[in-house]
Motif scaffolding. Structure first.
Motif, short mmCIF file in Angstrom:
data_model
loop_
_atom_site.label_atom_id
_atom_site.label_comp_id
_atom_site.label_asym_id
_atom_site.label_seq_id
_atom_site.Cartn_x
_atom_site.Cartn_y
_atom_site.Cartn_z
N ALA A 113 18.91 79.16 50.22
CA ALA A 113 19.76 78.05 50.68
C ALA A 113 20.34 78.36 52.06
O ALA A 113 20.31 77.54 52.97
CB ALA A 113 20.88 77.81 49.66
N ARG B 147 17.46 78.41 54.80
CA ARG B 147 16.96 77.08 55.16
C ARG B 147 17.97 76.30 55.99
O ARG B 147 17.62 75.64 56.96
CB ARG B 147 16.66 76.29 53.89
CG ARG B 147 15.30 76.56 53.36
CD ARG B 147 15.03 75.64 52.19
NE ARG B 147 13.69 75.87 51.69
CZ ARG B 147 13.31 75.60 50.44
NH1 ARG B 147 14.17 75.10 49.59
NH2 ARG B 147 12.08 75.82 50.07
N GLU B 148 19.23 76.39 55.59
CA GLU B 148 20.25 75.67 56.33
C GLU B 148 20.38 76.22 57.75
O GLU B 148 20.49 75.47 58.71
CB GLU B 148 21.59 75.76 55.60
CG GLU B 148 21.88 74.59 54.69
CD GLU B 148 21.75 73.25 55.40
OE1 GLU B 148 20.69 72.61 55.24
OE2 GLU B 148 22.69 72.84 56.11
N MET C 12 18.11 82.41 45.23
CA MET C 12 18.51 81.04 45.50
C MET C 12 19.55 80.95 46.61
O MET C 12 19.48 80.06 47.46
CB MET C 12 19.00 80.39 44.22
CG MET C 12 17.85 80.23 43.21
SD MET C 12 18.36 79.72 41.57
CE MET C 12 18.67 77.99 41.86
N ARG D 99 17.52 75.06 59.84
CA ARG D 99 17.68 73.65 60.18
C ARG D 99 18.68 73.48 61.31
O ARG D 99 18.46 72.75 62.27
CB ARG D 99 18.15 72.87 58.94
CG ARG D 99 18.12 71.36 59.08
CD ARG D 99 18.41 70.70 57.74
NE ARG D 99 19.80 70.88 57.32
CZ ARG D 99 20.78 70.04 57.64
NH1 ARG D 99 20.54 68.98 58.37
NH2 ARG D 99 22.01 70.27 57.22
N ARG E 90 35.09 61.06 48.29
CA ARG E 90 34.90 59.63 48.08
C ARG E 90 35.98 59.10 47.17
O ARG E 90 36.36 59.76 46.23
CB ARG E 90 33.55 59.37 47.44
CG ARG E 90 32.42 59.84 48.33
CD ARG E 90 31.33 58.80 48.41
NE ARG E 90 30.55 59.07 49.62
CZ ARG E 90 29.27 59.39 49.58
NH1 ARG E 90 28.65 59.46 48.44
NH2 ARG E 90 28.63 59.61 50.70
#
Lengths: 269, 166
Positions: free
Chosen positions: B143, B146-147, B139, B150, B166
């Motif tokens: 991750a 893929r990042e 995993m 991208r 936030r």
């Protein structure tokens, strides 16, 4: 509703359909409320699709002959590990039979199953014992006129002499069932004192040697180990105070059968 | 292990090898080595088990062996023409070649996981078994891979990780 942040690992699992249905729905809802995360997830999904589109055409390419040939059998030129089975029936079936035979032998003696087929380890990484056995094999086995010091005709003398020099009773195992007859033996220097070498030969003149040393000062018993030095394959193990190594230029599986036979004979003493 | 079963898996082995290695010849060499090793280890294969998974594991182990060995003198990877299959559509082609180049820029351990999940459609558990690594490692490599892909495709330097509070 879905206030707690979703970890990145769950986002990837979401893309790959790895989440349980309930969690999948939760993440989907969360993504609706987090458009920037949704973009990220969508870009991974697109990446996945693009990779498939990029490489799927390979599936439709004609297969190279060298690969289709290997789908049915190992080409003879590279078929070394199986060359002991000559071309009497289709090679594939023989290979299958050999595989089953090995599986049977392994199953029959459980300790063998684990260690017999560990990948070969280069001898340099291991103790000197199997290496010296391989060298002794390479030096003496090609000798036509004087392969041994004392021939099998005088096996009693040979055994008495070697047992005395090694300081422990040893004997030459019987390998006739496997097609190997004792030719004789000799005494050699080892790291920790004298070492005995027994030499055997089959009907085709193929020779194998059993190297027995009382080398076991620090080591505990071991299961079979396999090593190779050039063209010489070696199975070796330590049992009690003796170290044994079987060396020959025959394929590994054939040598494994010999090693098994030797081991069992010494076990049943 | 019979010939028909191998023939059926062969295109997939080639596809994965091509994606992993990039170069067509080198990829087919890897597949060839895989088949040869499979034949010599026939005794390890349990009849009825997943042939694809077994062959993929063998390929993976070979690849590890290859990478541990000191590399023979050869042209650097960047100079080598990357032989990628391309689709017919002209506009896609550019995009898709970019993807191939980006893929080549990934560390191999990440590339392998990304590819097994994407093109072989393996579950994380299957990837873990094939590569003989823990599930968590699958995993995390997925991750990161893929990042990274991208980011390369979006032509960005890896950004500083900022947390939005936030």
């Amino acid at each position: 509703m879905t206030a707690s942040p979703v970890p990145t690992s769950d986002l990837h699992a979401y893309v790959d359909g790895e989440l349980p249905a309930a969690r999948h729905a939760e993440v989907a809802t969360w993504l609706d409320e987090h458009p920037e995360e949704r973009l990220r997830v969508e870009s991974w999904r697109k990446q996945k699709d693009d990779l498939r589109r990029l490489f799927d055409p390979v599936l439709d390419e004609p297969l190279p002959d060298r690969l289709t040939a290997l789908a049915s059998e190992l080409p003879p030129a590279r078929a070394k590990p199986w060359s002991i089975f000559s071309a009497r029936s289709p090679r594939f079936l023989q290979r299958l039979a050999a595989g089953l035979a090995i599986a049977f032998v392994s199953g029959a003696s459980g300790w063998l199953a684990h260690d017999l087929y560990h990948p070969p380890v280069h001898l340099a990484q291991l103790s000197q014992f199997p290496r010296q056995a391989a060298i002794a094999h390479a030096v003496f086995s090609p000798d036509i006129r004087r392969p041994v010091e004392i021939s099998a005709e005088h096996e009693d003398q040979l055994i008495t002499w070697l047992s005395k020099r090694l300081g422990a009773p040893i004997r030459a195992p019987r390998l006739a069932k496997l097609g190997y007859e004792l030719i004789g033996g000799r005494l050699l220097p080892g790291d920790n004192g004298p070492v005995a070498q027994f030499m055997y030969q089959d009907a085709s003149g193929e020779r194998l040697t059993l190297y027995v040393g009382t080398e076991n000062t620090n080591n505990r018993d071991t299961a079979f180990r396999f090593a190779q030095e050039g063209a010489v394959n070696v199975f070796y193990w330590i049992d009690g105070k003796f170290g044994y190594a079987i060396s020959a230029g025959v394929p590994k599986d054939a040598l494994a059968r010999v090693a098994t036979a030797v081991y069992e004979q010494f076990q049943h003493e | 292990m019979d010939s028909l079963a191998i023939l059926a898996v062969l295109p997939r082995l080639r596809r994965y090898a091509r994606a992993l290695v990039g170069n067509r010849e080198a990829a087919d060499d890897l597949v060839q080595d895989t088949l040869e090793r499979a034949w010599t280890r026939l005794s390890q294969w349990q009849a009825g088990s997943d042939l694809r998974a077994w062959l993929f594991s063998i390929m993976h182990n070979l690849r590890i062996d290859q990478m541990r060995r000191p590399a023979p003198p050869m042209a650097s990877f960047e100079d080598e023409a990357i032989d990628l299959p391309v689709r017919a559509t002209q506009s896609d082609r550019i995009e898709v070649s970019d993807l191939g180049a980006a893929l080549a820029a990934l560390p191999e351990e990440q590339r392998a996981v990304v590819l097994l999940v994407a093109i072989e459609d393996m579950s994380y558990a299957e990837v873990a078994a094939t590569l003989d690594i823990p599930l968590g490692t699958v995993m995390s490599r997925l991750a990161r891979g893929r990042e990274r892909l991208r980011q390369i495709l979006e032509n960005r330097v890896p950004p500083v990780q900022l947390k939005i509070v936030r």
